[in-house]
Design a protein around this motif. Structure first.
Motif, mmCIF file in Angstrom:
data_model
loop_
_atom_site.group_PDB
_atom_site.id
_atom_site.type_symbol
_atom_site.label_atom_id
_atom_site.label_comp_id
_atom_site.label_asym_id
_atom_site.label_seq_id
_atom_site.Cartn_x
_atom_site.Cartn_y
_atom_site.Cartn_z
ATOM 1 N N PRO A 165 0.697 -1.216 -0.261
ATOM 2 C CA PRO A 165 -0.139 0.040 -0.178
ATOM 3 C C PRO A 165 0.768 1.240 -0.046
ATOM 4 N N LEU A 166 2.168 1.228 0.160
ATOM 5 C CA LEU A 166 2.976 2.477 0.568
ATOM 6 C C LEU A 166 4.086 2.531 -0.709
ATOM 7 N N ARG A 167 3.911 1.525 -1.514
ATOM 8 C CA ARG A 167 5.123 1.667 -2.492
ATOM 9 C C ARG A 167 4.735 2.692 -3.621
ATOM 10 N N ASP A 168 3.740 3.392 -3.642
ATOM 11 C CA ASP A 168 3.550 4.585 -4.638
ATOM 12 C C ASP A 168 3.514 5.822 -3.761
ATOM 13 N N ALA A 169 3.923 5.948 -2.646
ATOM 14 C CA ALA A 169 3.786 7.080 -1.975
ATOM 15 C C ALA A 169 4.488 8.241 -2.435
ATOM 16 N N PRO A 170 4.196 9.250 -2.106
ATOM 17 C CA PRO A 170 4.612 10.834 -2.984
ATOM 18 C C PRO A 170 6.214 10.907 -2.659
ATOM 19 N N VAL A 171 7.000 11.475 -3.534
ATOM 20 C CA VAL A 171 8.361 11.760 -3.275
ATOM 21 C C VAL A 171 8.641 12.362 -2.140
ATOM 22 N N GLY A 172 9.525 12.052 -1.342
ATOM 23 C CA GLY A 172 10.041 12.754 -0.136
ATOM 24 C C GLY A 172 9.462 11.800 0.995
ATOM 25 N N SER A 173 8.598 10.840 0.715
ATOM 26 C CA SER A 173 8.062 10.205 2.033
ATOM 27 C C SER A 173 9.273 9.291 2.620
ATOM 28 N N ILE A 174 8.928 9.216 3.881
ATOM 29 C CA ILE A 174 10.130 8.165 4.681
ATOM 30 C C ILE A 174 9.109 7.136 5.141
ATOM 31 N N LEU A 175 9.797 6.031 5.202
ATOM 32 C CA LEU A 175 9.462 4.741 5.812
ATOM 33 C C LEU A 175 10.488 4.417 6.839
ATOM 34 N N GLU A 176 9.968 3.913 7.901
ATOM 35 C CA GLU A 176 11.151 3.359 8.996
ATOM 36 C C GLU A 176 10.751 1.794 9.214
ATOM 37 N N ALA A 177 11.877 1.409 9.982
ATOM 38 C CA ALA A 177 11.731 -0.143 10.225
ATOM 39 C C ALA A 177 12.857 -0.302 11.462
ATOM 40 N N LEU A 199 5.601 -10.517 28.991
ATOM 41 C CA LEU A 199 6.315 -9.310 28.699
ATOM 42 C C LEU A 199 5.170 -8.127 28.554
ATOM 43 N N LEU A 200 5.637 -7.058 28.945
ATOM 44 C CA LEU A 200 4.850 -5.718 28.871
ATOM 45 C C LEU A 200 5.789 -4.596 28.283
ATOM 46 N N ALA A 201 5.469 -4.109 27.285
ATOM 47 C CA ALA A 201 6.222 -3.063 26.673
ATOM 48 C C ALA A 201 5.277 -1.963 26.515
ATOM 49 N N ILE A 202 5.735 -0.799 27.082
ATOM 50 C CA ILE A 202 5.290 0.514 26.905
ATOM 51 C C ILE A 202 6.071 1.633 26.460
ATOM 52 N N ASP A 203 5.533 2.100 25.387
ATOM 53 C CA ASP A 203 6.188 3.268 24.638
ATOM 54 C C ASP A 203 5.245 4.014 23.846
ATOM 55 N N TYR A 204 5.850 5.204 23.379
ATOM 56 C CA TYR A 204 5.053 5.946 22.251
ATOM 57 C C TYR A 204 5.339 5.145 20.978
ATOM 58 N N GLY A 205 4.122 5.317 20.299
ATOM 59 C CA GLY A 205 4.210 4.443 18.824
ATOM 60 C C GLY A 205 2.806 4.640 18.202
ATOM 61 N N TYR A 206 2.764 3.759 17.246
ATOM 62 C CA TYR A 206 1.815 3.760 16.134
ATOM 63 C C TYR A 206 1.404 2.335 15.465
ATOM 64 N N ASP A 207 0.184 2.187 14.940
ATOM 65 C CA ASP A 207 -0.162 1.022 14.249
ATOM 66 C C ASP A 207 0.387 1.147 12.871
ATOM 67 N N GLY A 208 1.406 0.384 12.298
ATOM 68 C CA GLY A 208 1.944 0.204 11.078
ATOM 69 C C GLY A 208 1.337 -0.462 10.223
ATOM 70 N N PRO A 209 1.823 -0.581 8.824
ATOM 71 C CA PRO A 209 3.054 0.112 8.162
ATOM 72 C C PRO A 209 2.307 1.590 7.909
ATOM 73 N N ALA A 210 3.318 2.783 8.231
ATOM 74 C CA ALA A 210 2.823 3.933 8.088
ATOM 75 C C ALA A 210 4.085 4.774 7.771
ATOM 76 N N LEU A 211 3.786 5.866 7.047
ATOM 77 C CA LEU A 211 5.019 6.706 6.371
ATOM 78 C C LEU A 211 5.112 7.887 7.544
ATOM 79 N N GLY A 212 6.358 8.404 7.577
ATOM 80 C CA GLY A 212 6.738 9.328 8.465
ATOM 81 C C GLY A 212 8.253 9.284 9.217
ATOM 82 N N ASP A 213 8.692 10.355 9.356
ATOM 83 C CA ASP A 213 9.854 10.340 10.028
ATOM 84 C C ASP A 213 9.723 10.758 11.235
ATOM 85 N N THR A 214 9.910 9.653 12.182
ATOM 86 C CA THR A 214 9.741 9.940 13.542
ATOM 87 C C THR A 214 10.935 9.944 14.541
ATOM 88 N N LEU A 215 12.271 9.986 13.856
ATOM 89 C CA LEU A 215 13.335 10.035 14.330
ATOM 90 C C LEU A 215 13.506 11.525 15.155
#
Length: 320
Positions: A165-177, A199-215
């Protein structure tokens, strides 16, 4: 990112007002206490086996110290294990939990009993990789020009490594892994399936896959340039909870959530705990309410909680 964070954490205690950031356990004792009671409830419904408590990246040890105190009220007194590489933070942890056993990675954790693994604001500090869309998808690299670090586009990568679903994203888009995060949660889940536990993991985050520069970088409680003075800023990226959950499921773990932090803490009784502490110490009532607001409102939806259990273990509290 890995090299910068390794230096950063090895050379300072970054927590608190005098540091660069504050985590939930440093905001209020209630956070660690509720996680301890979450553990005790799960342990009780699992027929009270001998277990080991494990915290990944435990900061100053504040969460574990508060959790240990709460667990003891339910007659749970597990051996404590910390996975920590920073000598500075190990010293701080030793002051809070002197009987802990320290590990540089998960390979040396106990193999003969169930593990209760807690990772609070841990996965966000693991290194990420980024792809940037130009005419094709390229891996994003870091170049150094004189003393200036800056991101650049590397060689093209095969399009099939990008979700369809993300392969045709606009130029400049960022994908993280974050391959390190996937590897770690798979390894931990494999241990849970074999040994039992959760295991219990608590953090800030999102439901992927998603575009965006979160660094992002933080220094002195303010945003900083991630490419400026590497090793002197805290570098983090938002956690892809969908990918973490899928990795745990692929390793045969049972996944719970993710749910917002406010839903977890609310279900675990933070309002009752706030009231009880305020009643016991009326002079602190306003401060306790402010702490509760920060955990539930300011951080409550940005931060999320993901649970993973062994198939033979009961459902953990807080994940409706």
């Amino acid at each position: 990112m890995a090299a910068a964070n390794a230096h950063y954490y090895a050379t300072r205690d970054p927590l608190g007002r005098a540091g660069d950031f504050v985590t939930a356990p440093e905001i209020s004792q209630m956070f660690g206490e509720l996680i301890g009671l979450w553990t005790a409830d799960l342990w009780d419904r699992a027929d009270r086996p001998a277990v080991a408590w494990v915290e990944l990246g435990p900061g100053r040890g504040t969460l574990t110290a508060d959790a240990v105190r709460a667990m003891a009220t339910a007659e749970l007194t597990p051996a404590v294990h910390f996975v920590e590489t920073s000598p500075v933070l190990r010293d701080a942890q030793r002051a809070h939990v002197p009987d802990a056993v320290w590990h540089y990675d998960i390979a040396t954790l106990p193999t003969d009993l169930p593990l209760i693994v807690v990772a609070n604001e841990f996965f966000d500090a693991l290194p990420i990789r980024q792809l940037v869309k130009r005419d094709e998808w390229h891996e994003r690299l870091v170049a150094c020009q004189d003393t200036l670090f800056l991101p650049i586009a590397g060689k093209p990568v095969p399009a099939d490594i990008v979700p369809a679903p993300l392969r045709d994203a606009p130029v400049g888009s960022i994908l993280e892994a974050s391959p390190d995060s996937v590897h770690l949660i798979r390894a931990l889940t494999t241990r849970l399936v074999a040994q039992g536990g959760a295991l219990l993991a608590i953090d800030y985050g999102y439901d992927g896959p998603a575009l965006g520069d979160t660094l992002q970088a933080v220094r002195g409680h303010r945003c900083a340039n991630p490419f400026d003075t590497p090793g002197e800023n805290d570098l983090t990226a938002h956690v892809d909870f969908t990918t973490l959950a899928a990795a745990a499921q692929n390793a045969s773990g049972v996944v719970w959530g993710p749910v917002p932090q406010r839903d977890l803490l609310g279900a675990l009784g933070i309002d009752g705990r706030t009231s009880a502490l305020a009643k016991a110490s009326p002079a602190r009532a306003d401060a306790l309410l402010a702490d509760r607001t920060r955990l539930m409102d300011d951080m409550g939806t940005l931060f999320r909680a993901l649970g993973v259990t062994a198939p033979t273990w009961p459902a953990p509290a807080g994940f409706a």
